[in-house]
Structure formats: structure tokens, C-alpha cells
Design an enzyme around this catalytic site. Sequence first.
Site, PDB file in Angstrom:
ATOM      1  N   GLN A   1       0.645  -1.123   0.395  1.00  5.99           N
ATOM      2  CA  GLN A   1       0.086  -0.549   0.150  1.00  5.99           C
ATOM      3  C   GLN A   1       1.103   0.890  -0.556  1.00  5.99           C
ATOM      4  O   GLN A   1       0.376   2.210  -0.308  1.00  5.99           O
ATOM      5  CB  GLN A   1      -0.915  -0.064   1.020  1.00  5.99           C
ATOM      6  CG  GLN A   1      -2.285  -0.996   0.969  1.00  5.99           C
ATOM      7  CD  GLN A   1      -2.492  -1.351   2.344  1.00  5.99           C
ATOM      8  OE1 GLN A   1      -2.481  -1.892   3.666  1.00  5.99           O
ATOM      9  NE2 GLN A   1      -4.118  -0.501   2.275  1.00  5.99           N
TER      10      GLN A   1
ATOM     11  N   ARG B   1       3.666  -0.130  13.215  1.00  7.05           N
ATOM     12  CA  ARG B   1       3.569  -1.419  12.233  1.00  7.05           C
ATOM     13  C   ARG B   1       3.347  -1.720  10.857  1.00  7.05           C
ATOM     14  O   ARG B   1       3.752  -0.786  10.024  1.00  7.05           O
ATOM     15  CB  ARG B   1       2.126  -1.879  12.652  1.00  7.05           C
ATOM     16  CG  ARG B   1       1.658  -3.805  12.150  1.00  7.05           C
ATOM     17  CD  ARG B   1       0.617  -4.196  12.507  1.00  7.05           C
ATOM     18  NE  ARG B   1       0.255  -4.895  11.514  1.00  7.05           N
ATOM     19  CZ  ARG B   1      -1.208  -5.103  11.114  1.00  7.05           C
ATOM     20  NH1 ARG B   1      -1.785  -3.634  11.343  1.00  7.05           N
ATOM     21  NH2 ARG B   1      -1.504  -6.155  10.202  1.00  7.05           N
TER      22      ARG B   1
ATOM     23  N   HIS C   1       1.356  -9.546   4.195  1.00  6.23           N
ATOM     24  CA  HIS C   1       0.363  -8.763   4.186  1.00  6.23           C
ATOM     25  C   HIS C   1      -0.469  -8.444   2.530  1.00  6.23           C
ATOM     26  O   HIS C   1      -0.503  -7.477   2.311  1.00  6.23           O
ATOM     27  CB  HIS C   1       0.608  -7.233   4.946  1.00  6.23           C
ATOM     28  CG  HIS C   1      -1.082  -5.951   5.203  1.00  6.23           C
ATOM     29  ND1 HIS C   1      -0.957  -5.859   6.233  1.00  6.23           N
ATOM     30  CD2 HIS C   1      -2.290  -5.877   4.393  1.00  6.23           C
ATOM     31  CE1 HIS C   1      -2.037  -4.641   6.352  1.00  6.23           C
ATOM     32  NE2 HIS C   1      -2.411  -5.379   4.583  1.00  6.23           N
TER      33      HIS C   1
ATOM     34  N   ASN D   1      -2.249 -10.995   8.309  1.00  4.64           N
ATOM     35  CA  ASN D   1      -3.225  -9.938   8.303  1.00  4.64           C
ATOM     36  C   ASN D   1      -4.012 -10.440   7.550  1.00  4.64           C
ATOM     37  O   ASN D   1      -4.323 -10.437   6.678  1.00  4.64           O
ATOM     38  CB  ASN D   1      -2.261  -8.779   7.861  1.00  4.64           C
ATOM     39  CG  ASN D   1      -2.999  -7.895   8.040  1.00  4.64           C
ATOM     40  OD1 ASN D   1      -3.959  -7.481   8.922  1.00  4.64           O
ATOM     41  ND2 ASN D   1      -3.958  -7.322   7.166  1.00  4.64           N
ATOM     42  N   GLU D   2      -4.812 -10.510   8.747  1.00  5.23           N
ATOM     43  CA  GLU D   2      -6.759 -10.777   8.458  1.00  5.23           C
ATOM     44  C   GLU D   2      -6.991 -11.912   7.634  1.00  5.23           C
ATOM     45  O   GLU D   2      -6.612 -12.040   6.191  1.00  5.23           O
ATOM     46  CB  GLU D   2      -6.979  -9.703   7.387  1.00  5.23           C
ATOM     47  CG  GLU D   2      -7.114  -8.532   8.376  1.00  5.23           C
ATOM     48  CD  GLU D   2      -7.630  -7.427   8.076  1.00  5.23           C
ATOM     49  OE1 GLU D   2      -7.830  -7.540   6.240  1.00  5.23           O
ATOM     50  OE2 GLU D   2      -7.594  -6.374   8.760  1.00  5.23           O
TER      51      GLU D   2
ATOM     52  N   ASN E   1      -7.723  -6.204  14.128  1.00  8.89           N
ATOM     53  CA  ASN E   1      -8.250  -5.041  13.290  1.00  8.89           C
ATOM     54  C   ASN E   1     -10.087  -5.058  13.426  1.00  8.89           C
ATOM     55  O   ASN E   1     -10.470  -6.216  12.325  1.00  8.89           O
ATOM     56  CB  ASN E   1      -7.726  -5.226  11.940  1.00  8.89           C
ATOM     57  CG  ASN E   1      -6.127  -5.252  11.481  1.00  8.89           C
ATOM     58  OD1 ASN E   1      -5.154  -5.116  12.573  1.00  8.89           O
ATOM     59  ND2 ASN E   1      -5.918  -5.995  10.876  1.00  8.89           N
TER      60      ASN E   1
ATOM     61  N   TYR F   1     -12.884  -2.491  12.121  1.00  7.76           N
ATOM     62  CA  TYR F   1     -13.561  -1.281  11.428  1.00  7.76           C
ATOM     63  C   TYR F   1     -15.666  -0.961  10.947  1.00  7.76           C
ATOM     64  O   TYR F   1     -14.969   0.784  11.173  1.00  7.76           O
ATOM     65  CB  TYR F   1     -12.903  -1.421  10.102  1.00  7.76           C
ATOM     66  CG  TYR F   1     -11.425  -1.437   9.572  1.00  7.76           C
ATOM     67  CD1 TYR F   1     -11.029   0.083   9.497  1.00  7.76           C
ATOM     68  CD2 TYR F   1     -11.005  -2.181   9.013  1.00  7.76           C
ATOM     69  CE1 TYR F   1     -10.094  -0.162   9.372  1.00  7.76           C
ATOM     70  CE2 TYR F   1      -9.127  -2.048   9.296  1.00  7.76           C
ATOM     71  CZ  TYR F   1      -9.409  -0.532   9.028  1.00  7.76           C
ATOM     72  OH  TYR F   1      -7.783  -0.624   9.265  1.00  7.76           O
TER      73      TYR F   1
ATOM     74  N   GLU G   1      -5.439  -2.777  14.681  1.00  8.48           N
ATOM     75  CA  GLU G   1      -5.924  -2.091  12.923  1.00  8.48           C
ATOM     76  C   GLU G   1      -7.111  -1.390  13.108  1.00  8.48           C
ATOM     77  O   GLU G   1      -7.455  -2.195  13.682  1.00  8.48           O
ATOM     78  CB  GLU G   1      -5.902  -2.111  11.919  1.00  8.48           C
ATOM     79  CG  GLU G   1      -4.563  -2.321  10.728  1.00  8.48           C
ATOM     80  CD  GLU G   1      -5.109  -3.075   9.401  1.00  8.48           C
ATOM     81  OE1 GLU G   1      -6.071  -2.731   8.628  1.00  8.48           O
ATOM     82  OE2 GLU G   1      -3.878  -3.869   8.539  1.00  8.48           O
TER      83      GLU G   1
ATOM     84  N   TRP H   1      -5.259   2.989  12.090  1.00  9.41           N
ATOM     85  CA  TRP H   1      -4.524   2.671  10.595  1.00  9.41           C
ATOM     86  C   TRP H   1      -5.469   4.081   8.927  1.00  9.41           C
ATOM     87  O   TRP H   1      -6.512   4.303   9.784  1.00  9.41           O
ATOM     88  CB  TRP H   1      -5.568   1.687   9.865  1.00  9.41           C
ATOM     89  CG  TRP H   1      -5.137   1.595   8.595  1.00  9.41           C
ATOM     90  CD1 TRP H   1      -6.047   2.256   7.652  1.00  9.41           C
ATOM     91  CD2 TRP H   1      -4.376   0.714   7.807  1.00  9.41           C
ATOM     92  NE1 TRP H   1      -5.178   1.524   6.381  1.00  9.41           N
ATOM     93  CE2 TRP H   1      -4.291   0.830   6.707  1.00  9.41           C
ATOM     94  CE3 TRP H   1      -3.536  -0.266   7.917  1.00  9.41           C
ATOM     95  CZ2 TRP H   1      -3.470  -0.005   5.472  1.00  9.41           C
ATOM     96  CZ3 TRP H   1      -2.692  -0.747   7.466  1.00  9.41           C
ATOM     97  CH2 TRP H   1      -2.552  -0.506   6.377  1.00  9.41           C
TER      98      TRP H   1
ATOM     99  N   GLU I   1      -5.587   1.595  -1.672  1.00 10.73           N
ATOM    100  CA  GLU I   1      -6.594   0.607  -0.729  1.00 10.73           C
ATOM    101  C   GLU I   1      -7.002  -0.097  -1.655  1.00 10.73           C
ATOM    102  O   GLU I   1      -8.641   0.033  -1.736  1.00 10.73           O
ATOM    103  CB  GLU I   1      -7.813   2.017   0.033  1.00 10.73           C
ATOM    104  CG  GLU I   1      -9.016   1.355   0.690  1.00 10.73           C
ATOM    105  CD  GLU I   1      -8.313   0.419   1.949  1.00 10.73           C
ATOM    106  OE1 GLU I   1      -7.363   0.999   2.394  1.00 10.73           O
ATOM    107  OE2 GLU I   1      -9.284  -0.768   2.096  1.00 10.73           O
TER     108      GLU I   1
ATOM    109  N   PHE J   1      -7.651   6.827   4.389  1.00 13.01           N
ATOM    110  CA  PHE J   1      -7.068   6.612   6.143  1.00 13.01           C
ATOM    111  C   PHE J   1      -6.562   7.369   6.148  1.00 13.01           C
ATOM    112  O   PHE J   1      -6.296   6.486   7.014  1.00 13.01           O
ATOM    113  CB  PHE J   1      -7.470   4.555   6.015  1.00 13.01           C
ATOM    114  CG  PHE J   1      -7.939   3.624   4.872  1.00 13.01           C
ATOM    115  CD1 PHE J   1      -8.937   3.471   6.555  1.00 13.01           C
ATOM    116  CD2 PHE J   1      -8.723   3.356   3.960  1.00 13.01           C
ATOM    117  CE1 PHE J   1     -10.160   2.858   6.225  1.00 13.01           C
ATOM    118  CE2 PHE J   1      -9.613   3.241   4.352  1.00 13.01           C
ATOM    119  CZ  PHE J   1     -10.923   2.341   5.249  1.00 13.01           C
TER     120      PHE J   1
HETATM  121  C1  GAL Z   1      -6.926  -3.942   6.515  1.00 11.36           C
HETATM  122  C2  GAL Z   1      -6.544  -3.912   5.935  1.00 11.36           C
HETATM  123  C3  GAL Z   1      -5.323  -2.495   5.363  1.00 11.36           C
HETATM  124  C4  GAL Z   1      -6.233  -1.319   5.523  1.00 11.36           C
HETATM  125  C5  GAL Z   1      -7.817  -1.540   6.084  1.00 11.36           C
HETATM  126  C6  GAL Z   1      -8.675  -0.675   5.541  1.00 11.36           C
HETATM  127  O1  GAL Z   1      -8.390  -5.239   6.380  1.00 11.36           O
HETATM  128  O2  GAL Z   1      -5.340  -5.015   6.294  1.00 11.36           O
HETATM  129  O3  GAL Z   1      -4.706  -3.634   4.815  1.00 11.36           O
HETATM  130  O4  GAL Z   1      -6.595  -1.627   3.806  1.00 11.36           O
HETATM  131  O5  GAL Z   1      -8.453  -2.695   6.003  1.00 11.36           O
HETATM  132  O6  GAL Z   1      -9.790  -0.742   4.592  1.00 11.36           O
END
Ligand code: GAL
Length: 459
Positions: free
Chosen positions: A18, A75, A119, A164-165, A294, A296, A367, A413, A420, A429
Site C-alpha cells: 500500500q 506496524r 499483508h 494479516n487478516e 483489526n 472497522y 488496526e 490505520w 486502498e 485512511f
Molecule cells: C484492512 C487492511 C488494511 C487496510 C484497511 C482499511 O482490512 O488490513 O490493509 O486497507 O483494512 O480498509
Amino acid sequence: MKKFPDGFTWGTATSSFQIEGAWNVDGKGPSIWDTFCENETNIADKSNGHIACDHYHKFEEDIKLMKSLGIKAYRFSIAWPRIFPNDANSANQKGIDFYNKIIDTLLSHDIEPWVTLYHWDLPQHLEDSYKGWIDRKIINDFNTYARTCFNHFGDRVKNWITINEAWVVTVLGYGIGIFAPGLKSDELPYKTGHHILLSHATAVKTYREEFQEKQGGKIGMTNNCDWREAHSQKPEDLEAAQRAVEFFLAWFADPIYKGDYPLSMRNRLGNRLPHFTEEEKELVKGSSDFFGLNHYTTSYVAALTGEEDHSTGGVNEGMIKDQDLKLIQDQSWDKTDMDWPIVPWGLQKLLEWINERYDQPDIVITENGCAMKDQIVDGKVNDQNRIDFYESYISAVHKAIENGVKVKGYFAWSFMDNFEWASGYEKRFGICYVDYNTLKRTPKASALWYKNVISQNAV
Ligand code: GAL
């Protein structure tokens, strides 16, 4: 003032693809994301990661900026195709040199490196030779790569995140196909997820057996999860919400903390969900020193009534159909520029859920953040909406801590605006603004606000 515990880790996060750019510089090989971006229909603004934020050349400036913002931990991820560009065994010294420089520069600025090994930028050669995560061969190759990183960087890196994820890698990459490598399947998410867990656990075993004692670091996995709140108190909706969190997070966390997949998944998926051998259960169980999370957003969940309108696709989107439930949004919720509802209490509930199910693990929020329509006006970005977001979410973390949840760190994050994924560069972000013409970085108001939080260890 809501004070955080002493020693709480405050950081920001990014990932290699990214921000780095320099996609073919100093021997780096292509990743599956380089390939995915070649098909312009995959990325909203038809962009790619060739230059990104050019962090590869600007890392010193970036680390100085972090330092000036009081950031204590950073990170970032290592690009596997910089270390093993052409095959799974010949390491590229220039790739190793690059991360050595980053780590040394961070340490000389008193910033703690937190390193993610994967990642999402899988070397394209592994995709070409055996389809990457689909084949068990990846376990051995990930282990070679991880060992190389522990070996070269572990004298200075004390915090490792293997993957990651896994949910995003599997569901978006192999289920609905909107992320690299862009496959659509009902089976592959569970198969690749299985290989991801085994790769993670094998690398952790290597770290523990060969490095941990002398290097003294910690290692874990980071998973993402939205909160799923029952839409009503009806038993079927309560069950559906629980099932939704199990399909999202317990899919990966149960094997690590309990030794096998959740029953709700086994019951619905049968043999589509792979089986661990007894030996593999042992390997995976206990393979994390901390719980990386993480987070959101949040959604309501209700059980299916049989009367849903399937024509819109909304009800059964993605792997949701395996779960027999539907997601419902509250139209009154404010949303970010990703259209993700802002629901801070969802994070508190999720933290409390993890605390209870996994017997009070140390949790690190690796995140949390939001995309907003930032604009630079007179050299400044007044992102009050992002400040409000962080205020409310960090306050929710504080409440969870007051209720006994062992949250040990928080990473915003992201450090700066970046690529993105399928949304391209238009979704911002960062707490630092990036002008993609000049590549100039400007701290947003939120970065200055965050600096204050860090210095007071309070929100
Ligand atoms: C996560 C991801 C990041 C970033 C963030 C926002 O899923 O680990 O790389 O893009 O979402 O969408």
C-alpha cells in the site's frame, strides 16, 4: 480524562504494497497484487502499486514525521517478493538491506517496530508454480520466508505478526474474488484458510524453537472482525449474531485458542471445512502470544425468515450464504467514506466477546481507523470527523479495559493515505495526507490530536 494503563502501546500501521512503490526496484519480484492491478477493472481508479507513496525512497522522511508526531510503535509489513523475488529459496540481499534500514531508523528514533510477515503481497512465482495458498506447499515456503526474517531482523524486532487478516485473504481473494488473486469459489476460502492457519502455526513453532529464547520477542496473528449485533432479542436472531461472529473470527481464532474450528461452522459446512489431524491441532493450539485484532465496523444480524428477497444479492452475498443469516444496517448510523457504519460500541462488545471466549488473552488492536473525504485547504487538513471517529473508538477501548479486557495496544490505520486495494487511492485512511502529484506528506488535524492522546496516555 480516560487514562490508559502504563506501558500501553500507541502506534500507527501501514503495509508494504500500500505504501512502498518501487515495485520492480532492487530485485523485487512481482506480487499477486501487481498482477491483479494489471487488469484495470479490478481497481476503482485503475491504479496500481508501482509508485504508491514511494515509501521505499522516502522512509527516512516518514520515520522522522512519525517521531515528530510522538508515535511510539510502527506496524509495517515486509514484502515477501522483495525477500524471495524469483523462487522460494534464494533470498535477495537488497530486499533484506531495505528492511534493515527501516528497522535501524525506527530504533534510532525510539519507535518500536511491529512487523507483519504477510499483508497480502504473495510472490507471483508461488502463484504461478502451485497457486499459492491453495496448495499445502505454501506452508513450507512461508516457513522458509519467516525463518529468514527472524534470522535477519529478529535481533531488533520484538513483535511479529505472521498473517494479516486471514478472513480478507480467503473470502475476498478466493470467495467473492474482489481482491487478489480474484477467484470465486465456495470451497477455496476454507481450504486456503486452513493452509493459512497451518502456515502461521508452523512459522510460530520455528520462532519458538529457534529464535524466541535468544531474541525474546512475541509472535501472533492478526485477524479482522466486524461486530455483529443481534437485530432483536429473539433467540434465532441472538443465535444468528453469535454464528456470524464465529464465521468471521472464531474460524481462525478457535483453532488457535481451542484447537479446532467452531461447531457452528462444522455443522453447516461439513467436509467443505478441512479437518485438522491430531498433530496439527497440537501445532495450531496456543500458537499466539497475543490476540491481534483489526476492527472497522458493525452490522445488525437477523436469522433468515424464508421470505427474503434474493434478487438483490444483498442477503446472500459472499460466504454469508453459508451462515443462514442476513446483515441489516441501521440507516441512522453515520458512515465513513467506505460506507462503513461508525458504531464505537461495537468495538467494545467485540473486545468483551473475545475476552470471554478466549479466556482473557492479551489483545492488541493492530488496526482501527476510517476513510474520510479529506481535502487540503490552505496547507491544512481539518479532519474533525476522523478525530470524532478516533475519540469514540478509543473511548470504547477504554471502557472495555475498565471492564477487565486486557487490551495492550492500539494502532491507528493508517499512518498516511495509501493504496486502498480495490478502491485505489481515492479512499483516504491516513492521519497524514499524501498529495499523489508531489508525494508531499502533511499531518492532518487528527495526527496532531493523536499526538496529544499518546503524550497524555489518555483520551
Ligand atoms: C484492512 C487492511 C488494511 C487496510 C484497511 C482499511 O482490512 O488490513 O490493509 O486497507 O483494512 O480498509
